[in-house]
Design a protein around this motif. Structure first.
Motif, PDB file in Angstrom:
ATOM      1  N   LEU A   1       5.861   7.344   2.640  1.00 18.53           N
ATOM      2  CA  LEU A   1       7.215   7.090   3.131  1.00 18.53           C
ATOM      3  C   LEU A   1       7.221   6.833   4.630  1.00 18.53           C
ATOM      4  O   LEU A   1       8.038   6.056   5.138  1.00 18.53           O
ATOM      5  CB  LEU A   1       8.130   8.271   2.798  1.00 18.53           C
ATOM      6  CG  LEU A   1       9.620   8.032   3.026  1.00 18.53           C
ATOM      7  CD1 LEU A   1      10.119   6.887   2.144  1.00 18.53           C
ATOM      8  CD2 LEU A   1      10.430   9.287   2.744  1.00 18.53           C
ATOM      9  N   GLY A   2       6.298   7.475   5.342  1.00 21.21           N
ATOM     10  CA  GLY A   2       6.212   7.268   6.783  1.00 21.21           C
ATOM     11  C   GLY A   2       5.918   5.828   7.148  1.00 21.21           C
ATOM     12  O   GLY A   2       6.410   5.311   8.158  1.00 21.21           O
ATOM     13  N   GLY A   3       5.115   5.157   6.331  1.00 27.91           N
ATOM     14  CA  GLY A   3       4.818   3.750   6.587  1.00 27.91           C
ATOM     15  C   GLY A   3       5.823   2.806   5.979  1.00 27.91           C
ATOM     16  O   GLY A   3       5.972   1.663   6.427  1.00 27.91           O
ATOM     17  N   GLU A   4       6.536   3.262   4.965  1.00 28.49           N
ATOM     18  CA  GLU A   4       7.469   2.411   4.222  1.00 28.49           C
ATOM     19  C   GLU A   4       8.679   1.992   5.056  1.00 28.49           C
ATOM     20  O   GLU A   4       9.040   0.815   5.088  1.00 28.49           O
ATOM     21  CB  GLU A   4       7.948   3.163   2.971  1.00 28.49           C
ATOM     22  CG  GLU A   4       9.179   2.598   2.293  1.00 28.49           C
ATOM     23  CD  GLU A   4       8.931   1.288   1.579  1.00 28.49           C
ATOM     24  OE1 GLU A   4       9.896   0.563   1.316  1.00 28.49           O
ATOM     25  OE2 GLU A   4       7.760   1.003   1.281  1.00 28.49           O
ATOM     26  N   TRP A   5       9.323   2.951   5.697  1.00 31.69           N
ATOM     27  CA  TRP A   5      10.605   2.664   6.344  1.00 31.69           C
ATOM     28  C   TRP A   5      10.499   1.530   7.359  1.00 31.69           C
ATOM     29  O   TRP A   5      11.278   0.573   7.311  1.00 31.69           O
ATOM     30  CB  TRP A   5      11.145   3.926   7.030  1.00 31.69           C
ATOM     31  CG  TRP A   5      12.454   3.686   7.720  1.00 31.69           C
ATOM     32  CD1 TRP A   5      13.700   3.720   7.159  1.00 31.69           C
ATOM     33  CD2 TRP A   5      12.654   3.331   9.096  1.00 31.69           C
ATOM     34  NE1 TRP A   5      14.661   3.419   8.093  1.00 31.69           N
ATOM     35  CE2 TRP A   5      14.048   3.177   9.293  1.00 31.69           C
ATOM     36  CE3 TRP A   5      11.797   3.129  10.175  1.00 31.69           C
ATOM     37  CZ2 TRP A   5      14.588   2.836  10.527  1.00 31.69           C
ATOM     38  CZ3 TRP A   5      12.339   2.791  11.404  1.00 31.69           C
ATOM     39  CH2 TRP A   5      13.711   2.654  11.571  1.00 31.69           C
ATOM     40  N   GLY A   6       9.538   1.631   8.268  1.00 30.54           N
ATOM     41  CA  GLY A   6       9.417   0.619   9.311  1.00 30.54           C
ATOM     42  C   GLY A   6       9.198  -0.772   8.753  1.00 30.54           C
ATOM     43  O   GLY A   6       9.837  -1.741   9.178  1.00 30.54           O
ATOM     44  N   GLY A   7       8.310  -0.885   7.780  1.00 30.42           N
ATOM     45  CA  GLY A   7       8.019  -2.196   7.213  1.00 30.42           C
ATOM     46  C   GLY A   7       9.206  -2.802   6.496  1.00 30.42           C
ATOM     47  O   GLY A   7       9.514  -3.990   6.645  1.00 30.42           O
ATOM     48  N   ALA A   8       9.899  -1.991   5.692  1.00 28.68           N
ATOM     49  CA  ALA A   8      11.045  -2.496   4.935  1.00 28.68           C
ATOM     50  C   ALA A   8      12.160  -2.955   5.869  1.00 28.68           C
ATOM     51  O   ALA A   8      12.769  -4.015   5.662  1.00 28.68           O
ATOM     52  CB  ALA A   8      11.556  -1.412   3.984  1.00 28.68           C
ATOM     53  N   VAL A   9      12.431  -2.162   6.908  1.00 30.29           N
ATOM     54  CA  VAL A   9      13.482  -2.522   7.861  1.00 30.29           C
ATOM     55  C   VAL A   9      13.101  -3.784   8.632  1.00 30.29           C
ATOM     56  O   VAL A   9      13.925  -4.701   8.807  1.00 30.29           O
ATOM     57  CB  VAL A   9      13.747  -1.356   8.832  1.00 30.29           C
ATOM     58  CG1 VAL A   9      14.565  -1.816  10.032  1.00 30.29           C
ATOM     59  CG2 VAL A   9      14.474  -0.226   8.114  1.00 30.29           C
ATOM     60  N   LEU A  10      11.862  -3.873   9.084  1.00 33.09           N
ATOM     61  CA  LEU A  10      11.458  -5.025   9.889  1.00 33.09           C
ATOM     62  C   LEU A  10      11.434  -6.310   9.078  1.00 33.09           C
ATOM     63  O   LEU A  10      11.740  -7.387   9.605  1.00 33.09           O
ATOM     64  CB  LEU A  10      10.085  -4.780  10.514  1.00 33.09           C
ATOM     65  CG  LEU A  10       9.980  -3.604  11.493  1.00 33.09           C
ATOM     66  CD1 LEU A  10       8.696  -3.689  12.299  1.00 33.09           C
ATOM     67  CD2 LEU A  10      11.174  -3.540  12.410  1.00 33.09           C
ATOM     68  N   MET A  11      11.068  -6.229   7.823  1.00 30.31           N
ATOM     69  CA  MET A  11      11.081  -7.430   6.985  1.00 30.31           C
ATOM     70  C   MET A  11      12.478  -8.025   6.915  1.00 30.31           C
ATOM     71  O   MET A  11      12.658  -9.243   6.984  1.00 30.31           O
ATOM     72  CB  MET A  11      10.578  -7.102   5.582  1.00 30.31           C
ATOM     73  CG  MET A  11       9.074  -6.919   5.477  1.00 30.31           C
ATOM     74  SD  MET A  11       8.123  -8.426   5.814  1.00 30.31           S
ATOM     75  CE  MET A  11       8.562  -9.426   4.391  1.00 30.31           C
TER      76      MET A  11
ATOM     77  N   VAL B   1       0.829  -1.211   0.000  1.00 29.39           N
ATOM     78  CA  VAL B   1       0.000   0.000   0.000  1.00 29.39           C
ATOM     79  C   VAL B   1       0.863   1.260   0.000  1.00 29.39           C
ATOM     80  O   VAL B   1       0.588   2.219  -0.724  1.00 29.39           O
ATOM     81  CB  VAL B   1      -0.949  -0.002   1.219  1.00 29.39           C
ATOM     82  CG1 VAL B   1      -1.729   1.311   1.297  1.00 29.39           C
ATOM     83  CG2 VAL B   1      -1.913  -1.169   1.141  1.00 29.39           C
ATOM     84  N   THR B   2       1.915   1.273   0.818  1.00 34.17           N
ATOM     85  CA  THR B   2       2.743   2.481   0.905  1.00 34.17           C
ATOM     86  C   THR B   2       3.449   2.777  -0.416  1.00 34.17           C
ATOM     87  O   THR B   2       3.560   3.929  -0.822  1.00 34.17           O
ATOM     88  CB  THR B   2       3.797   2.344   2.022  1.00 34.17           C
ATOM     89  OG1 THR B   2       4.617   1.195   1.796  1.00 34.17           O
ATOM     90  CG2 THR B   2       3.121   2.220   3.381  1.00 34.17           C
ATOM     91  N   LEU B   3       3.924   1.741  -1.092  1.00 37.60           N
ATOM     92  CA  LEU B   3       4.599   1.941  -2.367  1.00 37.60           C
ATOM     93  C   LEU B   3       3.629   2.489  -3.403  1.00 37.60           C
ATOM     94  O   LEU B   3       3.960   3.395  -4.181  1.00 37.60           O
ATOM     95  CB  LEU B   3       5.202   0.616  -2.857  1.00 37.60           C
ATOM     96  CG  LEU B   3       6.018   0.680  -4.142  1.00 37.60           C
ATOM     97  CD1 LEU B   3       7.221   1.603  -3.980  1.00 37.60           C
ATOM     98  CD2 LEU B   3       6.483  -0.721  -4.552  1.00 37.60           C
ATOM     99  N   LEU B   4       2.406   1.981  -3.416  1.00 36.90           N
ATOM    100  CA  LEU B   4       1.396   2.441  -4.365  1.00 36.90           C
ATOM    101  C   LEU B   4       1.008   3.893  -4.092  1.00 36.90           C
ATOM    102  O   LEU B   4       0.882   4.707  -5.020  1.00 36.90           O
ATOM    103  CB  LEU B   4       0.163   1.535  -4.277  1.00 36.90           C
ATOM    104  CG  LEU B   4      -0.903   1.684  -5.359  1.00 36.90           C
ATOM    105  CD1 LEU B   4      -0.306   1.410  -6.728  1.00 36.90           C
ATOM    106  CD2 LEU B   4      -2.072   0.743  -5.084  1.00 36.90           C
TER     107      LEU B   4
END
Length: 444
Positions: A132-142, A92-95
């Motif tokens: 971008l606010g939602g992107e960073w956390g998800g990418a790092v945690l994955m 969702v964040t990327l879209l």
């Protein structure tokens, strides 16, 4: 011969790293083309009735809107990331980021629709910030939650590499457009091309991101039915000091970075009167070097700990900032490039271990929300204000020394917060920091 379970696991981790890196690179590409365009043309196209330096200040103010939106995106998407999973939120964040960036590329300017032009620009920038606010956390945690414990610093650093890659893509495309078009053509339509390209790039990113599996640690939380009903409430109630330490640890990194890669364009072009290519190409060279430096410092943080590597970068950047502007003032491209490369070397020393350092401060069930809050709230006081404060200081005092003192002061805050925070490189991600021991226990 069929692959072993260990081989399959390594392959899965690599796929997660690649997906996170590609997606994050595209998100930062979208975010950075706005910042560079704000420094180069937005003052003319959306704020044409102001003095050039004031117009640039206003353009950077719209740029700051993205940073204001990022904590909201971190909280909203962090909530769903801790309840529904990391992967779904990342799609969702990327879209969201891709659509907002593409629409900026088709926005009419002030000359066409008047005041509605900057209003729409701000709206699109706000959506960029949410994504971008939602992107960073998800990418790092994955990446952090999918790999081996002794490589968490390296694995979590790969999404951080998306920053210099995104910067390379953004400045590279803008430099190319500047080279193949005349100055008037670039202002008329050339600047739009990088924004429109985002539509194509996002499709590629979505295809890659949809192919990965959910984080193993989050699946464990789901299997034990341990999801938190309101992650943000749990974070604020149980881990307030860790959020504050994360904010403080990040602010100086943010201010230094945006001074070194964004304000440098304004300083070189508007203040020194040099060609914009000097700043753009210097940043390109430095960003290319950072692609290798960030994971290297991630490895060092696995070996020596997060805090020693982080502190080395903070102290080094504070010392270098004075030499940075002195080299810019020479007006020689080679020295400008050297100043920027060394500046981003010290930034990489902080940024490499930063992702694992902040994420490891929180338990799995609220890690997305906690890490995102700390990281993104710092952006308001760091990256959002850095260009604005720097331009204002330069306008008021007419010397780069004022900007250098500002950067040093914020890096001092970061140094204190890193010293106060626990060393996280050896912690068990299955454990809860609130019950880990007297030195790490939070007020409940």
């Amino acid at each position: 011969m069929p692959p072993t379970a260990g081989t399959a696991q390594v392959s899965s981790v690599r796929r997660v790293i690649v997906a996170s890196l590609v997606g994050t690179s595209l998100e930062w590409y979208d975010f950075f083309i706005y910042g560079t365009a704000a420094a180069l043309v937005f003052n003319q196209l959306f704020f044409p009735s102001f003095d050039p330096l004031v117009g640039t200040l206003l353009a950077f103010t719209t740029y700051a809107v993205g940073f204001v939106a990022r904590p909201l995106g971190g909280i909203v998407f962090g909530h769903y990331g801790d309840k529904l999973g990391r992967k779904n939120v990342l799609v969702v964040t990327l879209l969201l980021m891709g659509i907002a960036t593409f629409l900026i590329g088709v926005l009419p300017t002030y000359a066409t629709i008047g005041v509605w032009a900057p209003v729409l620009l701000v709206a699109m920038r706000f959506l960029q910030g949410l994504g971008l606010g939602g992107e960073w956390g998800g990418a790092v945690l994955m990446t952090l939650e999918s790999g081996a414990a002794h490589r968490r610093g390296l694995n979590a650093s790969w999404p951080q590499v998306g920053v210099p890659i995104g910067l390379l893509l953004a400045n590279g495309v803008l430099s190319l457009m500047g080279a193949v078009t005349s100055e008037s053509a670039f202002v008329d339509w050339g600047w739009r091309v990088p924004f429109l390209l985002s539509g194509v790039l996002v499709i590629v990113g979505l295809w890659i991101r949809l192919s990965i599996a959910e984080s193993p640690l989050f699946r464990e939380v789901q299997e034990h039915d341990a999801e938190v009903r309101a992650p943000i409430v749990d974070v604020v109630r149980r881990y307030p000091s860790r959020v504050l330490l994360a904010i403080g640890a990040r602010i100086g990194v943010d201010v230094a970075f945006y001074t070194f890669i964004l304000f440098v364009t304004t300083y070189v072009v508007t203040y020194l009167g040099l060609p914009s290519s000097y700043a753009l190409n210097a940043v390109l060279i430095a960003a290319a070097v950072q692609v290798f430096l960030i994971p290297w410092f991630g490895v060092l943080s696995d070996r020596f700990g997060r805090r020693p590597v982080y502190l080395f970068g903070a102290v080094g950047a504070a010392v270098w900032v004075f030499a940075f502007f002195a080299l810019l003032d020479t007006g020689r491209f080679v020295l400008i490039a050297l100043a920027t490369v060394v500046a981003l070397f010290f930034h990489a020393a902080m940024y490499g271990p930063q992702a694992s350092f902040i994420a490891e401060l929180f338990p799995t069930r609220v890690r997305y929300t906690g890490a995102s809050m700390g990281y993104q709230l710092a952006g308001i006081f760091g990256g959002a204000l850095a260009p604005i404060v720097s331009v204002a200081l330069l306008d008021r005092f007419d010397t780069s020394v004022a900007v250098s003192v500002y950067v040093v002061a914020v890096l001092a805050l970061t140094t204190v917060c890193v010293l106060l925070a626990p060393e996280t490189s050896r912690i068990d991600l299955h454990a809860d920091p609130a019950t880990a021991g007297p030195m790490e226990r939070e007020n409940r």
